[in-house]
Design a protein around this motif. Structure first.
Motif, PDB file in Angstrom:
ATOM      1  N   ILE A  12       0.858  -1.177   0.000  1.00 38.13           N
ATOM      2  CA  ILE A  12       0.000   0.000   0.000  1.00 38.13           C
ATOM      3  C   ILE A  12       0.898   1.232   0.000  1.00 38.13           C
ATOM      4  O   ILE A  12       1.703   1.427   0.912  1.00 38.13           O
ATOM      5  N   CYS A  13       0.772   2.050  -1.028  1.00 37.16           N
ATOM      6  CA  CYS A  13       1.638   3.219  -1.169  1.00 37.16           C
ATOM      7  C   CYS A  13       1.008   4.453  -0.526  1.00 37.16           C
ATOM      8  O   CYS A  13      -0.162   4.761  -0.798  1.00 37.16           O
ATOM      9  N   PRO A  14       1.771   5.180   0.282  1.00 35.31           N
ATOM     10  CA  PRO A  14       1.300   6.501   0.675  1.00 35.31           C
ATOM     11  C   PRO A  14       1.397   7.439  -0.520  1.00 35.31           C
ATOM     12  O   PRO A  14       2.024   7.092  -1.532  1.00 35.31           O
ATOM     13  N   THR A  15       0.794   8.587  -0.424  1.00 41.53           N
ATOM     14  CA  THR A  15       0.931   9.602  -1.467  1.00 41.53           C
ATOM     15  C   THR A  15       1.982  10.608  -1.006  1.00 41.53           C
ATOM     16  O   THR A  15       1.757  11.329  -0.034  1.00 41.53           O
ATOM     17  N   PRO A  16       3.140  10.664  -1.677  1.00 42.67           N
ATOM     18  CA  PRO A  16       4.189  11.598  -1.232  1.00 42.67           C
ATOM     19  C   PRO A  16       3.832  13.047  -1.599  1.00 42.67           C
ATOM     20  O   PRO A  16       3.374  13.324  -2.711  1.00 42.67           O
ATOM     21  N   PHE A  17       4.065  13.947  -0.648  1.00 40.21           N
ATOM     22  CA  PHE A  17       3.849  15.373  -0.869  1.00 40.21           C
ATOM     23  C   PHE A  17       5.135  16.143  -0.627  1.00 40.21           C
ATOM     24  O   PHE A  17       5.966  15.745   0.187  1.00 40.21           O
ATOM     25  N   GLU A  18       5.264  17.257  -1.339  1.00 40.22           N
ATOM     26  CA  GLU A  18       6.323  18.209  -1.019  1.00 40.22           C
ATOM     27  C   GLU A  18       6.001  18.836   0.340  1.00 40.22           C
ATOM     28  O   GLU A  18       4.892  18.705   0.861  1.00 40.22           O
ATOM     29  N   ALA A  19       6.970  19.572   0.895  1.00 41.69           N
ATOM     30  CA  ALA A  19       6.751  20.217   2.187  1.00 41.69           C
ATOM     31  C   ALA A  19       5.580  21.188   2.135  1.00 41.69           C
ATOM     32  O   ALA A  19       4.905  21.420   3.153  1.00 41.69           O
ATOM     33  N   ASP A  20       5.298  21.756   0.947  1.00 45.97           N
ATOM     34  CA  ASP A  20       4.199  22.719   0.821  1.00 45.97           C
ATOM     35  C   ASP A  20       2.875  22.046   0.456  1.00 45.97           C
ATOM     36  O   ASP A  20       1.874  22.717   0.207  1.00 45.97           O
ATOM     37  N   GLY A  21       2.863  20.694   0.397  1.00 45.45           N
ATOM     38  CA  GLY A  21       1.621  19.976   0.140  1.00 45.45           C
ATOM     39  C   GLY A  21       1.378  19.577  -1.304  1.00 45.45           C
ATOM     40  O   GLY A  21       0.406  18.871  -1.590  1.00 45.45           O
ATOM     41  N   ARG A  22       2.237  19.987  -2.225  1.00 44.31           N
ATOM     42  CA  ARG A  22       2.080  19.575  -3.625  1.00 44.31           C
ATOM     43  C   ARG A  22       2.494  18.119  -3.799  1.00 44.31           C
ATOM     44  O   ARG A  22       3.314  17.602  -3.044  1.00 44.31           O
ATOM     45  N   LEU A  23       1.933  17.444  -4.805  1.00 41.38           N
ATOM     46  CA  LEU A  23       2.362  16.082  -5.111  1.00 41.38           C
ATOM     47  C   LEU A  23       3.857  16.075  -5.395  1.00 41.38           C
ATOM     48  O   LEU A  23       4.365  16.920  -6.141  1.00 41.38           O
TER      49      LEU A  23
END
Length: 310
Positions: A12-23
């Motif tokens: 199960i993969c998490p969804t990685p985000f940048e520090a500012d919340g962008r994909l």
């Protein structure tokens, strides 16, 4: 396409985000490669731990396309399409399958109270996504508050040929696996793949009860792969020894509310993703919790070095 013979470890993969919340595109590619290197036989995205409700429809489509393109046919990809309404479920399902997904996963909404309501819901969901789309029943009453008995699951399987897998996350649920496997062995119901979640908390015993593998996101997926393979080889003691080395962190990561934050922190510290950002609303780890996790990781790393030296 996903089939009822699926086995192994579907991470199960998490969804990685940048520090500012962008994909985070770069971290997504790195994460996919890390999971495949660990021995994953499949990937599952946009599940409950993938923060799917926090994504816009376009972001969800973008993430699906990127993961499937990166996998490039090496392993199947399952896409979680659970939604409040069937229109959104149908749209995401169609886009996922068009992008090359192997199948979709559907969790029941918390409004379902009776067995007949649950069975009817899945019939309506199949109508929405299309009978040609292989689907996974997500049985996770700890989160959905929907209790599916073995008889209900068997009714869904019988009435929907496109049902090919059960993601089993009931707790306690070992006897449910035994009941379903016994029923399929005796010809009472069509056999489907059973993959188990709950962070892998009961994985060795689930495998011994007849599960085909794991579908969870523990931050050391190589442990999940090792346990599944060792059980299949009949090496029970080695499988449990490997599992026991990781159990303290598995348990810590399985805590309600903070579990995903713990998992993302470990993945960041392992260099798999760049940031452990969760989209709001979401918990933040305290310094004390981070110190606990660091200590647990150090113990795992020491034990791995020790086993290699031996």
């Amino acid at each position: 396409m996903l089939t009822s013979s699926a086995a192994g470890v579907y991470v199960i993969c998490p969804t990685p985000f940048e520090a500012d919340g962008r994909l985070d595109v770069a971290s997504t590619d790195r994460m996919v490669e890390a999971y495949l290197k660990a021995g994953a036989t499949g990937l599952t995205i946009l599940g409950i731990m993938g923060e799917a409700p926090k994504l816009t429809a376009e972001e969800a489509h973008t993430f699906v396309r990127q993961v499937i393109a990166r996998v490039a046919g090496r392993v199947p990809v399952i896409v979680g399409v659970s939604a409040a309404g069937f229109a959104a479920m149908s749209a995401l399902s169609a886009k996922a399958m068009d992008a090359g997904a192997a199948g979709v996963m559907i969790a029941p909404p918390s409004t379902l109270k009776t067995d007949d309501q649950i069975v009817s819901y899945y019939a309506d969901a199949v109508e929405a996504i299309g009978t040609g789309v292989p689907f996974v029943i997500q049985d996770y009453p700890l989160t959905t508050n929907v209790v599916m008995t073995p008889k209900v699951i068997m009714r869904i399987i019988d009435q929907n040929p496109s049902c090919v897998m059960l993601k089993h996350e009931d707790w306690p649920g070992l006897d449910k696996i035994t009941t379903l496997r016994r029923a399929s062995d005796e010809g009472q119901v069509r056999r489907v793949s059973i993959m188990c979640g709950n962070g892998g908390l009961f994985l060795p015993f689930e495998m011994e009860r007849g599960a085909d593998g794991a579908m969870t996101g523990y931050a050391y997926p190589e442990m999940l792969v090792g346990v599944v393979n060792l059980i299949k080889q009949g090496r029970r003691q080695e499988a449990h020894d490997l599992f026991d080395r990781h159990l303290p962190l598995v348990r810590y990561e399985t805590q309600p509310n903070v579990g995903l934050a713990v998992r993302k922190y470990v993945l960041k510290k392992r260099g798999i993703i760049a940031s452990d950002t969760l989209r709001k609303p979401g918990p933040k780890l305290s310094p004390e919790t981070i110190a606990d996790i660091d200590w647990l990781m150090e113990r795992i790393e020491r034990s791995q070095k020790g086993s290699l030296a031996a």
